[in-house]
Design an enzyme around this catalytic site. Structure first.
Site, PDB file in Angstrom:
ATOM      1  N   GLU A  77       0.845  -1.155  -0.157  1.00  0.00           N
ATOM      2  CA  GLU A  77       0.012  -0.135  -0.076  1.00  0.00           C
ATOM      3  C   GLU A  77       0.891   1.401   0.086  1.00  0.00           C
ATOM      4  O   GLU A  77       0.560   2.278  -0.818  1.00  0.00           O
ATOM      5  CB  GLU A  77      -1.067   0.012   1.306  1.00  0.00           C
ATOM      6  CG  GLU A  77      -2.277  -0.754   1.207  1.00  0.00           C
ATOM      7  CD  GLU A  77      -1.847  -2.330   1.300  1.00  0.00           C
ATOM      8  OE1 GLU A  77      -0.643  -2.532   1.841  1.00  0.00           O
ATOM      9  OE2 GLU A  77      -2.709  -3.147   1.148  1.00  0.00           O
ATOM     10  N   HIS A 126     -10.707  -5.160  10.464  1.00  0.00           N
ATOM     11  CA  HIS A 126     -11.056  -5.139   9.014  1.00  0.00           C
ATOM     12  C   HIS A 126     -12.258  -4.149   9.156  1.00  0.00           C
ATOM     13  O   HIS A 126     -12.964  -4.124   8.228  1.00  0.00           O
ATOM     14  CB  HIS A 126     -11.479  -6.334   8.322  1.00  0.00           C
ATOM     15  CG  HIS A 126     -10.131  -7.108   7.825  1.00  0.00           C
ATOM     16  ND1 HIS A 126      -9.277  -7.597   8.660  1.00  0.00           N
ATOM     17  CD2 HIS A 126      -9.640  -7.341   6.476  1.00  0.00           C
ATOM     18  CE1 HIS A 126      -8.379  -8.096   7.813  1.00  0.00           C
ATOM     19  NE2 HIS A 126      -8.512  -8.096   6.682  1.00  0.00           N
TER      20      HIS A 126
END
Lengths: 365, 410
Positions: free
Chosen positions: A140, A209
């Site tokens: 990322e 998450h």
């Protein structure tokens, strides 16, 4: 309970009214406010908490009901239009922008051949090729940085974080480079990136998450943040974000991807800095965004049955904050119930409609 | 080469010695060997014979002298508190900035870290813009809002100027990606230090750049110290040019401007000649397409063996982790400007006096620029709020005290 205004603020408070871009593409705004007043309200900075989900609640039923309710409430603008799901609306917006401007490209994990983990980029790789829809390795920090570097030269990358929580790994790039380069270069470079991804409480996705990162990003100067909640504003915000010269973070929600709504056939964009009036009312103002909008509308139905007349505003623009709309609304009703995206256990994590009703009743006493 | 020497000599005899001889502007190509050979990894090294010209070597001297003077001036400005905050000086490493410029064009992109003053100058930046930015004045290259670590020059494709160690590496690969996307025949040089060479994002970016065949050239400016930590204390394998594994690498004597030029030229040619290998998308079911194994990646890693005389920044004396003898030793044996001076003298391109005069001119140039920069006004208070957003969207912003400073970004 004294009336108070809830909002997030960046460096100082924000009243946001950009002169609404008079593009003929824009469909009539759904707000029905009179001319905006120039008075300002003081905003206290507040952050939302990260949510941790544990048990599955009965939110499934609620969402389905809420979606139907919303559909009935918000009338389609015209008779024509086509029905689609929220993720399809995002895809449509993205595809239209990629057709329109060859500088737009998408990068993220599994966005290309796989079609996107939430199918937002489905079919785009077939249509535009591997150079415009880029499958990145799992890094990322690097691919966000690459997107920003590419934007410095004039490309318009749309960077997808598979989950907003993963973007924490890219926080340095977003905060230090994306947000600040326009300023530290004295205006030489613009960074027209869009960083988008789903976040929020899903179905037992686990703590890591299920985060909401709005509050983390709120303190970064130089970026804009928006949150979509319906297929209509999802497509509109996606298009506006891509066209904007500023870096925009578009927050989506995992549980909203399958919302169905009819949207106009003609091209339209939504204003990035404007809030949406969902239900005008007189007694009390309820501010909300993203998934909470549906819980609030559910609560609103109950409230109406009990004789209240709540005004519901979907703030949509998290940074800068549309204080005009909100300010006017609160001036009208003099009461406000914030619905922050709070976080404890799943059912208590997500503010349930019953709680909203109780809060409103308390306020209105 | 002998012929050109003769012609120079003949002009000397013709002119009376009292008049200043016009210093050579000869552009006839001459070939000079680099002082040390290149060490390569996964590729054949370039030749040690570098094509150059008298005029070019003279320009090297002048540019490096200017950079050296600028850094020394910045040192004294910092000590007299006209420059505050962080100030990372590049003296000792000038050959890198100058040699790289000689091999590329202004359409090729360069991105570097916070030690960016000389790179900015090399990209065509003005001395007065540099000093103004250092002192936080309006005339500065970033309008005084960036400071020492944020020099940028968009028209010369110089992308800065970054404070966070290693963060510029993915940005640089993004620049290369944009060049490939727009099908430009240009490359991006991504500079980082031996300290940043241990960052994860370097390897992430390296992987993507090699995978997508981006025209990125990673340049490790190895000055042997990551602030106060020597390379042998921070890296298990300080062979930074080999760290790319399958990516070709070259180790270069970074104090030799001609070697730097040769290496950068080699890297650029390799990136453009071999061309990006197209990523095939085979529209064949089943879904698991296999990309044909590409041959050598077009990107390279160049490790420049260089040295900085100053400490890491102005707040670092630079003597707690290395001896003064070491610093003066490098200055005597490997100084880049002295090397070029010797070259110029031995090839009769200029006399000792001419070079001294040139240095005096440069000194005056720098002093004038400093004086001019001191005259430049400081930014207005309203500048605090400009360039936050493009077409600032009507957001209201406050200073520390709302009653004192309140502005609508418009």
């Amino acid at each position: 309970m004294a009336a108070r205004i809830h909002g997030g603020a960046g460096a100082g408070a924000a009243t946001a009214l950009s002169t609404f871009n008079p593009k003929k593409l824009v469909a009539p705004s759904r707000t029905n406010l009179p001319a905006r007043s120039s008075k300002r309200c003081i905003v206290a900075a507040a952050g939302s908490d990260a949510s941790k989900s544990l048990r599955v609640g009965h939110s499934q039923k609620l969402i389905a009901n809420a979606a139907v309710a919303t559909k009935a409430e918000t009338s389609a603008t015209t008779g024509t239009g086509h029905e689609l799901l929220l993720f399809e609306a995002l895809q449509e917006g993205l595809e239209e922008e990629m057709d329109r401007d060859p500088h737009v490209c998408v990068m993220g994990e599994d966005v290309g051949h796989y079609g996107g983990s939430y199918k937002v980029t489905k079919g785009l790789a077939d249509k535009f090729g591997d150079l415009r829809v880029l499958d990145t390795p799992i890094c990322e920090n690097a691919f966000t940085g690459m997107g920003i570097g590419a934007a410095m030269t004039g490309l318009r990358p749309v960077i997808e974080g598979m989950n907003m929580g993963f973007l924490l790994l890219a926080f340095n790039q977003i905060s230090n480079n994306c947000g600040m380069l326009h300023y530290t270069s004295g205006g030489q470079f613009t960074i027209p990136v869009v960083i988008r991804g789903p976040g929020g409480v899903g179905r037992q996705l686990g703590a890591e998450h299920s985060q909401r990162l709005e509050s983390y990003f709120q303190s970064i100067p130089g970026i804009q943040m928006v949150a979509c909640s319906t297929p209509y504003n999802a497509k509109g915000l996606m298009k506006a974000a891509i066209r904007s010269e500023n870096p925009v973070i578009l927050f989506e929600h995992v549980l909203l991807y399958n919302l169905k709504e009819k949207i106009p056939d003609e091209e339209y964009i939504c204003n990035l800095e404007e809030a949406e009036m969902v239900r005008p009312g007189e007694h009390i103002t309820i501010l909300t965004y993203s998934r909470m909008r549906y819980h609030v509308m559910q609560a609103a139905k109950t409230l109406v049955n009990k004789g209240y007349d709540p005004e519901v505003i979907d703030i949509r623009s998290l940074k800068p904050f549309d204080l005009y709309t909100i300010g006017n609304s609160v001036k009208k009703t003099h009461r406000d119930v914030p619905t922050p995206y709070a976080g404890t256990l799943e059912e208590w994590t997500v503010v349930q409609p019953a709680q909203i009703v109780t809060a409103v009743e308390q306020l209105c006493q | 080469m002998a012929l050109s020497r003769l012609s120079l000599r003949s002009t000397t005899f013709l002119k009376p010695s009292s008049l200043r001889r016009h210093v050579s502007t000869d552009t006839t190509p001459i070939t000079i060997e680099t002082a040390a050979p290149f060490t390569s990894h996964q590729c054949d090294p370039p030749s040690r014979s570098v094509e150059t010209s008298s005029a070019e070597i003279l320009s090297f001297f002048r540019d490096m002298a200017r950079m050296r003077r600028m850094e020394i001036a910045a040192d004294s400005l910092y000590k007299s508190k006209l420059i505050r905050g962080f100030c990372h000086l590049y003296d000792g490493q000038e050959a890198l900035a100058v040699g790289m410029e000689a091999a590329i064009t202004k359409k090729d992109a360069i991105i570097t870290s916070y030690r960016d003053h000389c790179t900015f100058l090399g990209r065509g930046g003005e001395l007065v813009d540099a000093f103004s930015e250092l002192m936080g004045r309006m005339r500065g290259c970033s309008n005084g809002k960036g400071g020492s670590m944020h020099f940028y020059k968009k028209d010369a494709c110089f992308y800065g100027g970054h404070g966070i160690v290693g963060a510029q590496i993915p940005l640089g690969c993004g620049l290369a990606f944009a060049q490939k996307y727009s099908k430009e025949e240009n490359v991006s040089f991504v500079l980082y230090g031996d300290g940043a060479a241990n960052q994860g994002q370097l390897f992430e970016a390296l992987n993507i750049a090699a995978l997508w065949d981006l025209p990125a050239i990673l340049v490790c400016e190895n000055n042997h110290y990551g602030m106060g930590t020597a390379t042998w204390r921070s890296a298990k394998s300080p062979a930074y040019f080999k760290r790319g594994d399958y990516v070709p690498g070259l180790k270069v004597d970074g104090m030799d401007v001609l070697a730097v030029k040769q290496a950068c030229k080699f890297a650029k040619e390799h990136a453009l000649k071999n061309g990006p290998i197209p990523i095939f998308y085979l529209l064949v079911r089943p879904k698991h397409q296999t990309k044909p194994l590409s041959s050598l990646p077009i990107m390279q890693i160049l490790e420049m063996d260089t040295y900085r005389y100053h400490g890491h920044s102005m707040s670092d004396p630079g003597s707690t982790y290395r001896t003064r003898d070491e610093v003066s030793g490098v200055r005597q044996v490997r100084d880049p400007i002295e090397r070029v001076r010797k070259l110029l003298l031995s090839h009769d391109i200029a006399t000792e006096k001419e070079l001294k005069d040139m240095e005096k001119e440069v000194r005056k140039e720098v002093d004038d620029a400093v004086a001019q920069a001191k005259e430049s006004p400081v930014p207005e208070a309203s500048e605090l709020f400009t360039n936050m957003y493009v077409k600032d969207c009507g957001v209201e912003s406050f200073g520390a005290d709302r009653k004192e400073l309140k502005v609508t970004l418009a």
